[in-house]
Design an enzyme around this catalytic site. Structure first.
Site, PDB file in Angstrom:
ATOM      1  N   GLU A   2      30.948  10.145   5.587  1.00 53.02           N
ATOM      2  CA  GLU A   2      30.141  10.288   6.799  1.00 53.02           C
ATOM      3  C   GLU A   2      28.678  10.589   6.529  1.00 53.02           C
ATOM      4  O   GLU A   2      27.800   9.953   7.093  1.00 53.02           O
ATOM      5  CB  GLU A   2      30.717  11.390   7.704  1.00 53.02           C
ATOM      6  CG  GLU A   2      29.823  11.594   8.919  1.00 53.02           C
ATOM      7  CD  GLU A   2      30.401  12.487   9.984  1.00 53.02           C
ATOM      8  OE1 GLU A   2      31.409  13.154   9.731  1.00 53.02           O
ATOM      9  OE2 GLU A   2      29.818  12.507  11.083  1.00 53.02           O
TER      10      GLU A   2
ATOM     11  N   ASP B 221      35.830  12.006   5.667  1.00 49.37           N
ATOM     12  CA  ASP B 221      35.114  12.838   6.628  1.00 49.37           C
ATOM     13  C   ASP B 221      35.237  14.263   6.076  1.00 49.37           C
ATOM     14  O   ASP B 221      36.316  14.866   6.134  1.00 49.37           O
ATOM     15  CB  ASP B 221      35.744  12.715   8.022  1.00 49.37           C
ATOM     16  CG  ASP B 221      34.840  13.306   9.084  1.00 49.37           C
ATOM     17  OD1 ASP B 221      34.000  14.156   8.731  1.00 49.37           O
ATOM     18  OD2 ASP B 221      34.984  12.934  10.260  1.00 49.37           O
TER      19      ASP B 221
ATOM     20  N   ILE C  26      34.158  17.212   6.963  1.00 49.33           N
ATOM     21  CA  ILE C  26      34.627  18.148   7.993  1.00 49.33           C
ATOM     22  C   ILE C  26      34.727  17.356   9.298  1.00 49.33           C
ATOM     23  O   ILE C  26      33.703  16.929   9.852  1.00 49.33           O
ATOM     24  CB  ILE C  26      33.681  19.353   8.165  1.00 49.33           C
ATOM     25  CG1 ILE C  26      33.689  20.210   6.898  1.00 49.33           C
ATOM     26  CG2 ILE C  26      34.101  20.191   9.387  1.00 49.33           C
ATOM     27  CD1 ILE C  26      32.867  21.485   6.971  1.00 49.33           C
ATOM     28  N   ASP C  27      35.931  17.111   9.737  1.00 47.74           N
ATOM     29  CA  ASP C  27      36.127  16.445  11.030  1.00 47.74           C
ATOM     30  C   ASP C  27      36.392  17.545  12.052  1.00 47.74           C
ATOM     31  O   ASP C  27      37.431  18.212  12.002  1.00 47.74           O
ATOM     32  CB  ASP C  27      37.297  15.456  10.954  1.00 47.74           C
ATOM     33  CG  ASP C  27      37.456  14.723  12.266  1.00 47.74           C
ATOM     34  OD1 ASP C  27      36.429  14.336  12.853  1.00 47.74           O
ATOM     35  OD2 ASP C  27      38.604  14.567  12.727  1.00 47.74           O
TER      36      ASP C  27
ATOM     37  N   THR D 120      33.133  19.140  13.295  1.00 42.13           N
ATOM     38  CA  THR D 120      31.952  19.922  12.911  1.00 42.13           C
ATOM     39  C   THR D 120      31.471  20.845  14.028  1.00 42.13           C
ATOM     40  O   THR D 120      31.046  21.967  13.760  1.00 42.13           O
ATOM     41  CB  THR D 120      30.818  18.964  12.473  1.00 42.13           C
ATOM     42  OG1 THR D 120      31.236  18.315  11.280  1.00 42.13           O
ATOM     43  CG2 THR D 120      29.527  19.702  12.204  1.00 42.13           C
TER      44      THR D 120
ATOM     45  N   ASP E 257      36.606   8.829  10.902  1.00 39.36           N
ATOM     46  CA  ASP E 257      37.343   9.714  11.813  1.00 39.36           C
ATOM     47  C   ASP E 257      38.842   9.400  11.798  1.00 39.36           C
ATOM     48  O   ASP E 257      39.668  10.280  12.047  1.00 39.36           O
ATOM     49  CB  ASP E 257      36.857   9.553  13.262  1.00 39.36           C
ATOM     50  CG  ASP E 257      35.428  10.020  13.474  1.00 39.36           C
ATOM     51  OD1 ASP E 257      35.071  11.076  12.959  1.00 39.36           O
ATOM     52  OD2 ASP E 257      34.669   9.306  14.173  1.00 39.36           O
TER      53      ASP E 257
END
Ligand code: IPD
Ligand code: CA
Ligand code: CA
Length: 279
Positions: A80, A96, A98-99, A101, A224
């Protein structure tokens, strides 16, 4: 947290054994790193009016990428914050770091590290680790999907009025006409309830686990859903665009559920008169 407790599968005859084992450790270490940092001070920047990135998104991504590069220097990476690192190998890691955030920045525990690995277009493994909720989801192509070592499957709910769905909203909600709000109100009146948790990868994994019956969103990025897609499909779920088309290797809408409910929701979406993204 041991590998065999999270993935109780005999890998002796699996050709991608090294990738599977190392990707587990890379995801686990990234999750524990971000969890440890969550109780400390960290900086937060705005990519846009409500689209945030924290110092920990960047640091977690760097840690993941340097681990991949030291173990698999010829593997490609799509991530990302950094974008694409194209290499010669057919293997691509879609990350990702940190999905969720916005949750992370507000100190909510509902976020995950998400890593999907593909050989050309073929799925190998999906890993979604939500360390503050102690939930590690893994899907291995043609082998199954697990949550903390237990096999998982989508729900059997076929009736839209008894279903629990989840959704999310785009970061450009203040500017776009594709807000998803009309579809949200539509399904609020058709279902038992609609939730908004704030982490697409966990939403899809919750459908895979049968905790949710379905999930849709209109404007997701590849990172995602790349990992959770493998988990959902290995849990006998169906995942497509909101129009029922195959998910592309790029930004897309997403709809997932068990097979029967997926088709019911897709028909409802088509008849809803909501403003829909084309893909
Ligand atoms: C977001 C989350 C959220 C979804 C957004 C995503 P991020 O990812 O998955 O649930 O509604 O569309 O962009 O920015 O937290 O990685
Ligand atoms: Ca995300
Ligand atoms: Ca993210």
């Amino acid at each position: 947290m041991n590998f065999n407790d999270v993935l109780p599968l005999d890998l002796s005859s699996t050709c991608n054994r090294e990738i599977i084992q190392k990707s587990f450790h890379i995801t686990k270490n990234a999750g524990f790193f971000a969890k440890e940092m969550h109780s400390k001070n960290f900086s937060i920047h705005h990519k846009d009016s409500i689209d945030l990135v924290t110092e920990i998104d960047i640091k977690t991504e760097k840690q993941i990428i340097s681990s991949i590069e030291s173990s698999f220097p010829d593997h490609s990476i799509v991530s990302e914050e950094i974008g694409e690192i194209r290499k010669s190998s057919p293997f691509t890691w879609i990350i990702d770091p940190i999905d969720g955030t916005t949750n992370y920045a507000h100190r909510l525990p509902f976020w995950a590290v998400s890593i999907g690995i593909y050989e050309n277009d073929n799925p190998i493994i999906g890993l979604v680790f939500a360390p503050e909720m102690n939930q590690f989801f893994i899907g291995i192509h043609s082998q199954g999907a697990w949550l903390n070592g237990q096999r998982i499957f989508v729900s059997t709910c076929e009736n839209i009025s008894q279903s629990l769905l989840s959704t999310g909203f785009p970061y450009d909600i203040r500017e776009t006409s594709y807000t998803n709000l009309d579809l949200f109100s539509y399904f609020c009146k058709k279902t038992q309830a609609v939730r908004r948790f704030g982490s697409a990868s966990i939403d899809i994994c919750y459908v895979a686990t049968g905790l949710l019956d379905g999930y849709w969103e209109q404007d997701l990025k590849h990172w995602d859903f790349a990992a959770a897609k493998i988990i959902l499909e290995e849990a006998n779920g169906i995942i497509t665009t909101i129009h029922g088309d195959t998910l592309p290797w790029k930004h897309s809408s997403v709809l997932c559920a068990n097979k029967k409910l997926h088709s019911v929701i897709a028909t409802e979406i088509a008849h809803s008169n909501a403003i829909l993204k084309r893909i």
